[in-house]
Scaffold this active site. Structure first.
Site, PDB file in Angstrom:
ATOM      1  N   ASN A  91       5.120   3.253  -1.003  1.00  0.00           N
ATOM      2  CA  ASN A  91       3.934   2.401  -1.151  1.00  0.00           C
ATOM      3  C   ASN A  91       4.042   1.065  -0.422  1.00  0.00           C
ATOM      4  O   ASN A  91       3.025   0.476  -0.063  1.00  0.00           O
ATOM      5  CB  ASN A  91       3.714   2.150  -2.655  1.00  0.00           C
ATOM      6  N   SER A 143      -4.025   4.836   4.289  1.00  0.00           N
ATOM      7  CA  SER A 143      -5.248   4.038   4.128  1.00  0.00           C
ATOM      8  C   SER A 143      -6.379   4.729   4.860  1.00  0.00           C
ATOM      9  O   SER A 143      -6.139   5.455   5.839  1.00  0.00           O
ATOM     10  CB  SER A 143      -5.024   2.646   4.728  1.00  0.00           C
ATOM     11  N   TYR A 156      -1.793  -2.065  11.906  1.00  0.00           N
ATOM     12  CA  TYR A 156      -1.895  -1.459  10.567  1.00  0.00           C
ATOM     13  C   TYR A 156      -2.440  -0.028  10.655  1.00  0.00           C
ATOM     14  O   TYR A 156      -1.891   0.903  10.050  1.00  0.00           O
ATOM     15  CB  TYR A 156      -2.799  -2.341   9.705  1.00  0.00           C
TER      16      TYR A 156
END
Ligand code: NAP
Length: 248
Positions: A91, A143, A156
């Protein structure tokens, strides 16, 4: 209650936000919890106590997930402390946003190392005990940005898309050993990571979400509980979106 009774689960980056919620939800379902943090020592200690108060075994480790040597030590310590590894939740994550034109190499490397290399480090270190057990569930937190990209988040998005390719490859490599590998893709979840965003941007996002609201860390944690539990024993190589329908 009791979906994870007696399972030993290791979660990276659980001092706050989604990781903390995953630790609490797993503990509420009866799992013993090992978790990591990087700099939030006080928060880590407080979570350790909070989890122990739920009547399970819990231990926090200060460990940098982006460092392969630290990851290997963490796995050895976890197995020594808990005896086995039933669930691994990768995570830990950071953002260092900026348009590509201005993105520094340092900010690229930091995000790739913390978000993606960490998943390699932990999973690689976990392979031996998992293969010996012939059992285990790996859950990687990606994500929706890894699925669709996002302006200002090239680093990201690349790290999160990389996690998806990694997750599916591990599912293919380790399926015959009864080791499952899945990813959870949160949409917009209110945590410290998203606190820094402009409220106007947040309102705009909510408008575009079919359920018209942001998610809670517990919404993500519930999907993780499912993927670690016996309810999902025939599910591997999948990405479960927890995004209120954002990416539909
Ligand atoms: P957060 O509140 O900023 O928490 C991040 C956690 O990761 C903290 O516990 C932090 O520990 C830990 N961490 C950071 N670098 C680390 C390292 N090198 N080694 C070990 N731990 C490290 O973030 P969050 O919103 O809960 O996000 C959790 C995960 O969900 C991330 O992978 C993120 O990309 C993903 N996600 C979040 C959202 C969202 O909307 N919030 C959406 C999609 C995906 P310290 O406090 O000690 O630094």
């Amino acid at each position: 209650m009791g979906l994870l009774k007696g399972k030993n689960v290791l979660i990276t980056g659980a001092s706050k936000g989604i990781g903390k919620s995953i630790a609490i939800r797993c503990a509420e379902e009866g799992a013993n919890i090992g978790f990591t943090y990087l700099s939030s020592i006080e928060k880590g200690k407080a979570l350790e106590t909070e989890l122990q108060n739920l009547g399970i075994k819990a231990k926090g480790y200060q460990s940098d997930a982006s460092n392969s040597i630290a990851a290997e030590k963490l796995l050895n310590d976890f197995i020594t402390d808990f005896g086995s590894l039933d669930g691994l939740v990768n995570n830990a994550g950071i953002t260092k946003d900026g348009l590509l034109m201005r993105m520094t190499e340092e900010n690229w490397d930091a995000v790739i190392n913390t978000n993606l290399k960490s998943v390699f480090n932990l999973t690689k270190s976990a392979i031996k005990p998992l293969m010996k057990q012939k059992y285990g569930s790996i859950v990687n937190i990606t994500s929706v940005v890894g699925l669709k990209g996002n302006a200002g988040q090239a680093n990201y998005a690349a790290s999160k898309a990389g996690i998806i390719g990694f997750t599916k490859s591990v599912a293919l490599e380790l399926g015959s050993r009864n080791i499952r590998s899945n990813a959870v893709a949160p949409g917009f979840i209110e945590t410290e990571m998203t606190e820094v965003l402009d409220p106007k941007v947040i309102e705009g996002w909510k408008e575009g979400i079919p359920l018209k609201k942001s998610g809670n860390p517990a919404d993500v944690a519930n999907a993780v509980v499912f993927l670690i539990s016996e309810l999902s024993t025939y599910i591997t190589g999948q990405v479960i979106q927890v995004d209120g329908g954002m990416l539909t």
